[in-house]
Enzyme design. Structure first.
Site, mmCIF file in Angstrom:
data_model
loop_
_atom_site.group_PDB
_atom_site.id
_atom_site.type_symbol
_atom_site.label_atom_id
_atom_site.label_comp_id
_atom_site.label_asym_id
_atom_site.label_seq_id
_atom_site.Cartn_x
_atom_site.Cartn_y
_atom_site.Cartn_z
ATOM 1 N N CYS A 262 36.668 13.933 23.520
ATOM 2 C CA CYS A 262 35.599 14.839 23.237
ATOM 3 C C CYS A 262 35.884 14.952 21.940
ATOM 4 O O CYS A 262 36.586 15.656 21.571
ATOM 5 C CB CYS A 262 35.306 16.031 24.180
ATOM 6 N N LYS B 75 0.866 -1.114 0.025
ATOM 7 C CA LYS B 75 0.044 -0.074 0.033
ATOM 8 C C LYS B 75 0.898 1.248 -0.078
ATOM 9 O O LYS B 75 1.504 1.638 0.979
ATOM 10 C CB LYS B 75 -1.121 -0.043 1.341
HETATM 11 S S1 IVH Z 1 -7.788 -0.142 -3.557
HETATM 12 C C1 IVH Z 1 -12.065 -0.079 -2.455
HETATM 13 N N1 IVH Z 1 -5.273 -0.678 -3.871
HETATM 14 O O1 IVH Z 1 -5.364 3.139 0.167
HETATM 15 C C2 IVH Z 1 -10.453 -0.379 -2.597
HETATM 16 N N2 IVH Z 1 -5.886 1.123 -2.634
HETATM 17 O O2 IVH Z 1 -7.474 3.468 2.612
HETATM 18 C C3 IVH Z 1 -9.853 1.020 -2.354
HETATM 19 N N3 IVH Z 1 -4.035 2.535 -1.759
HETATM 20 O O3 IVH Z 1 -7.638 5.405 -1.052
HETATM 21 C C4 IVH Z 1 -8.653 1.199 -2.968
HETATM 22 N N4 IVH Z 1 -2.446 1.186 -2.726
HETATM 23 O O4 IVH Z 1 -5.157 5.720 -1.397
HETATM 24 C C5 IVH Z 1 -6.176 0.380 -3.276
HETATM 25 N N5 IVH Z 1 -3.099 -1.448 -4.123
HETATM 26 C C6 IVH Z 1 -3.922 -0.483 -3.661
HETATM 27 C C7 IVH Z 1 -3.566 0.703 -2.809
HETATM 28 C C8 IVH Z 1 -4.482 1.421 -2.328
HETATM 29 C C9 IVH Z 1 -2.592 2.246 -1.546
HETATM 30 C C10 IVH Z 1 -4.678 3.642 -0.899
HETATM 31 C C11 IVH Z 1 -5.552 4.348 -1.634
HETATM 32 C C12 IVH Z 1 -7.181 4.167 -0.954
HETATM 33 C C13 IVH Z 1 -6.501 3.878 0.372
HETATM 34 C C14 IVH Z 1 -7.592 3.172 1.154
#
Ligand code: IVH
Length: 676
Positions: A403, A119
Site C-alpha cells: 500500500c 478554431k
Molecule cells: S470566422 C463569419 N475564423 O468561432 C465567420 N472564427 O462560432 C465567423 N473562431 O465567433 C468568424 N477561430 O470566436 C472565424 N479562424 C477563425 C476562428 C473563428 C475561432 C470563433 C470566433 C467566432 C466563432 C464562431
C-alpha cells in the site's frame, strides 16, 4: 403531449438556456459543460422546427452570445459579427459542400478550395483601425452590438497599436480571437474552469490594470467593415495580416476536397495535446472572396463557412505519471496524471485506469499518448493507447505490491460468488491504521447520505487531518474550536457556522448511523435492514459483546458476505472504541417500527422476480411498515406470492400446489391503497 404542455416545456428550456448564458457570458463561470449546453440548444431548435408557433426572443436561432454587460458602453458593429454552423463528421462536411455546389450551380466539387483554420476557443474581438491607428476594440456581444473594451485590449501586446504598411486599408475592422495560453492558465490556479473563461473574465475586467495581469494573446483571422482592401482570397488575407504585424495561426492551411479536410482534422486532433492553446475544432472557409460574396449568409451564420468541432467527450493527451490512490475500502486505484486537455469545456488532468488488470490489458505506460473519454458525470478514463507514438525506451508499468499509504501488504481477494480473484488490489491494514483509508472513511462519515454535515467537505477533512485535528470520526464531535478560529482562512463567523452544522447533526436515525460507519458491503439499503432488525444502538453495541452475528442471517437481504464483513468490523478495537464513543457523543434515534394493525396485518408475503420501480429492500420495508412480513420459502405459512418480471417458475408452481394466493405488483399495491 398536448400543445399547452409542449409550450410549457419549450419555455422551460428557454429559461434554462437564458440562465446558462448568463453564467457563461456575464459571470464567465459556466454552470454546465459544453455538451449539456449544446444538447439543450439542439432540443430547443428541434421543438421550433416541429412546432412553428413556438418562438421566443431568447431562442438560440435568433440570439448570438449574450447582450453586452452593463459595465461597458455598447457600440454597434458596423458589420455584424456572425456565428458559425457546426459540423461533427464527414457526412456533415459532405452536406455542407453539396449545399454550396448546388447554390452556386457548380457540378465539380474538386474545384472548391478551403482555408482550414484551427478554431481557437477564446473570445472574439473586433479592432477598428483608422489611418493605421487602433482606435476602438469591441467584444462580440450579441453579434450586432458589442462592448467597448478598447482600454483592456490596449494591454494585449499582440495587438499592434499603429500599422505603417502602405497597403493597410485606411478604415478596417480586424477580427480575431483573444485567448490565454494553457501554460499561463495553469498559473491562475482554480479561479476559472477553463482558459476560455479566464480570457473572457480578464478581458471584461473594469480595470485595465487587472487585464494586464493575465497575459492575453490575439490571433487575427478575418475582417468586418473595410474600405480599400485589395485581396481576393482568405489565404492571401491571412498572409497580409502577418505582414501588417498581426499574429496568425501557424496551423492554418489551404486545402481542397473533403478527404483532405478529414486528414488535416485528424492530424490536428492528434497534435491538440501538444499545442499551447485550446482549439475546439477547425473552421473551413471557402477561400475565394468572390464565391463567399455570392454565397452570403443564412440567419446568423455565413453559408461559406463551417466549424468542424472536435468531439465534446474525448480528446488525446499524454500520460505524465501514474499514481495509486487508496480508497475507503482499501482499494488501490491507479490514476493517470495527464497533460491537461480541454474536453467539452472542462480541463481534464486526471483519468482513472480502474485497476491493475486494466493497465495490463491495455498495456498503459507512463509517457503514452492516449485517447481520453469524459462523458457526462463518469470519471474520465483511458479508451486506448496510440502505440505508434510510444517511445523506444518506454517500460511496462509495475503495479505496487504494498500500500503506497501505509506500506501494508496488498491482496486480491477471492470472490466466492464469481469463483475468481478480484480485479481490485486492496490494502490489508485494519482501516483506520492506514492514513489514506482513514481520511476516506471520515469523508464518508460526513457525506450526504451519512451524517450529512453541511460545509464539512472533503477539503476540510484533508486539512483537519493534516493539522492533526481529526484522526477518527468521533473527533469531529470533540473539535477544539478555539484552535480552528486561529487557522488561516477561518474566522469567528465561519467557525460558528461549522459548530452549528456539526451540532445539529448530533441526532441521527439509526440506519444512517450504521451506514456512516462505512462497514464494507453495508450500503444504505443494508444499513436500513439491519436497523429495522436491531431496532436500537443499544442492541448494536450488545452485538459487539454477544458476537451473535449469525443471527443477522435471518434478515432477508443480508448474506454471508455482509455477515463476514460485520464480524470483521467488530473484531477491530478501533472500531469498537469508535461506536462506543459515538454512542455517547450523538443521539442515535431508534428505527421506526412497523405499525401494528396495518393494512397487511399479520399477512406473510414472498416476492419472486423483479418489481418495477421499487427495490426489493423498499418493497420489504413497505410490507413491514404495514404490519406484514416477508418469508423466504414457499410453505403453508405463506399467504401471498407477489410476482414481478421473470419470476421463478418453481415458486409459482409450488404456490399453486399449496393454493397460495398469487398477486401481481399492481394487485399488491392495491392492498396498500397505492397504484403503481
Ligand atoms: S470566422 C463569419 N475564423 O468561432 C465567420 N472564427 O462560432 C465567423 N473562431 O465567433 C468568424 N477561430 O470566436 C472565424 N479562424 C477563425 C476562428 C473563428 C475561432 C470563433 C470566433 C467566432 C466563432 C464562431
Amino acid at each position: 403531449m398536448k400543445k399547452k404542455e409542449i409550450k410549457k416545456e419549450y419555455d422551460r428550456k428557454i429559461r434554462k438556456l437564458v440562465k446558462f448564458n448568463k453564467f457563461y457570458y456575464e459571470h464567465n463561470d459556466p454552470i454546465v459543460d459544453d455538451a449539456e449546453y449544446d444538447a439543450l440548444k439542439k432540443d430547443i431548435l428541434k421543438l421550433e422546427s416541429e412546432y412553428s408557433e413556438l418562438k421566443n426572443k431568447n431562442s438560440p436561432s435568433l440570439v448570438i452570445g449574450f447582450k453586452p454587460s452593463k459595465n461597458f458602453e455598447k457600440v454597434l458593429h458596423r458589420v455584424p459579427m456572425l456565428s458559425l454552423a457546426n459540423a461533427f463528421d464527414q457526412d456533415d462536411l459532405n452536406n455542407f459542400e453539396k449545399k454550396i455546389t448546388n447554390y452556386l450551380n457548380q457540378k465539380d466539387r474538386s474545384l472548391l478550395e478551403y482555408s482550414a483554420e484551427p478554431k481557437i476557443d477564446g473570445i472574439s474581438a473586433s479592432l477598428s483601425y483608422k489611418d493605421g491607428v487602433f482606435t476602438t476594440g469591441l467584444s462580440r456581444g450579441d453579434g450586432k452590438e458589442g462592448e467597448d473594451i478598447t482600454e483592456n485590449l490596449k494591454t494585449v501586446s499582440d495587438i499592434p497599436q499603429r500599422i505603417l504598411s502602405k497597403d493597410f486599408p485606411d478604415d478596417i475592422e480586424i477580427r480575431g480571437e483573444i485567448f490565454i495560453q494553457n501554460n499561463d492558465f495553469k498559473k491562475l490556479t482554480g479561479k476559472f474552469a477553463n482558459p476560455r473563461n479566464a480570457a473572457s473574465g480578464s478581458l471584461r475586467q473594469k480595470n485595465p490594470h487587472e487585464t494586464k495581469r493575465i497575459p492575453l494573446k490575439f490571433i487575427a483571422y478575418t475582417f468586418g467593415y473595410q474600405k480599400g482592401l485589395k485581396i481576393n482570397k482568405q489565404s492571401e488575407f491571412l498572409k497580409k495580416l502577418k505582414e501588417w504585424g498581426f499574429k496568425t495561426n501557424p496551423l492554418n492551411k489551404t486545402i481542397k476536397g473533403i478527404k483532405n479536410l478529414m486528414k488535416n482534422y485528424h492530424d490536428i486532433e492528434n497534435k491538440r495535446g501538444s499545442i499551447d492553446f485550446d482549439i475546439d475544432g477547425i473552421v473551413y472557409k471557402i477561400n475565394d472572396f468572390q464565391l463567399q460574396k455570392r454565397l452570403g449568409n443564412v440567419a446568423n451564420a455565413p453559408r461559406w463557412a463551417i466549424a468542424h468541432k472536435f468531439s465534446a467527450n474525448n480528446g488525446i493527451s499524454k500520460i505524465e505519471n501514474i499514481e495509486i490512490q487508496v480508497g475507503r475500502t482499501g482499494a488501490l486505484t491507479p490514476v493517470a496524471k495527464i497533460k491537461p486537455i480541454n474536453i467539452g469545456g472542462v480541463v481534464v488532468s486526471n483519468a482513472t485506469l480502474h485497476n491493475e488488470e486494466e493497465i495490463i490489458r491495455k498495456d498503459i505506460r507512463i509517457g503514452d499518448t492516449v485517447l481520453i473519454e469524459r462523458a457526462g458525470d463518469v470519471i474520465p478514463h483511458v479508451i486506448s493507447v496510440d502505440l505508434k507514438q510510444r517511445n523506444d525506451g518506454s517500460k511496462k508499468f509495475v503495479f505496487p505490491l504494498n500500500c503506497p499509504s501505509c506500506g501494508s501488504k496488498t491482496i486480491k481477494e477471492y470472490n466466492s460468488i464469481t469463483k475468481k480473484e478480484d480485479a481490485v488490489r486492496r490494502c490489508t491494514s485494519e482501516g483506520f491504521e492506514c492514513e489514506k483509508i482513514a481520511i476516506e472513511k471520515i469523508k464518508h462519515f460526513v457525506s450526504k447520505e451519512a451524517f450529512n454535515i453541511d460545509g464539512f467537505g472533503k477539503k476540510i477533512v484533508e486539512n483537519f487531518w493534516k493539522l492533526n485535528l481529526i484522526r477518527l470520526p468521533q473527533d469531529i464531535f470533540k473539535l477544539d474550536y478555539s484552535v480552528i478560529e486561529n487557522l488561516d482562512g477561518w474566522g469567528k463567523q465561519s467557525v460558528s457556522n461549522l459548530k452549528y452544522s456539526i451540532n445539529i447533526k448530533r441526532t441521527i436515525p439509526f440506519e444512517k448511523f450504521i451506514f456512516a460507519l462505512g462497514i464494507r458491503h453495508i450500503g444504505l439499503e443494508n444499513a436500513k435492514l439491519i436497523s429495522k432488525n436491531l431496532f436500537s444502538i443499544k442492541n448494536f453495541l450488545l452485538l459487539s459483546k454477544t458476537k451473535k452475528f449469525n443471527d443477522l442471517i435471518n434478515i432477508d437481504g443480508i448474506g454471508e458476505t455482509q455477515i463476514n464483513s460485520i464480524k470483521n468490523f467488530f473484531s477491530n478495537n478501533i472500531n469498537l472504541k469508535m461506536i462506543q464513543e459515538l454512542s455517547e457523543l450523538v443521539d442515535v434515534k431508534d428505527a421506526v417500527l412497523a405499525k401494528s394493525n396495518g393494512l397487511l396485518n399479520n399477512k406473510t408475503f414472498m416476492i419472486t422476480g423483479k418489481l418495477e420501480g421499487i427495490s426489493r429492500a423498499e418493497a420489504k420495508s413497505l410490507i413491514e411498515e404495514n404490519s406484514g412480513s416477508i418469508i423466504s420459502n414457499v410453505s403453508k405459512k405463506l399467504d401471498y406470492l407477489i410476482i414481478g418480471e421473470k419470476p421463478t417458475k418453481r415458486k409459482i408452481d409450488s404456490a399453486k400446489d399449496l393454493k397460495i394466493k398469487i398477486l401481481s405488483q399492481a394487485e399488491w399495491l392495491n392492498m396498500l391503497n397505492k397504484t403503481s
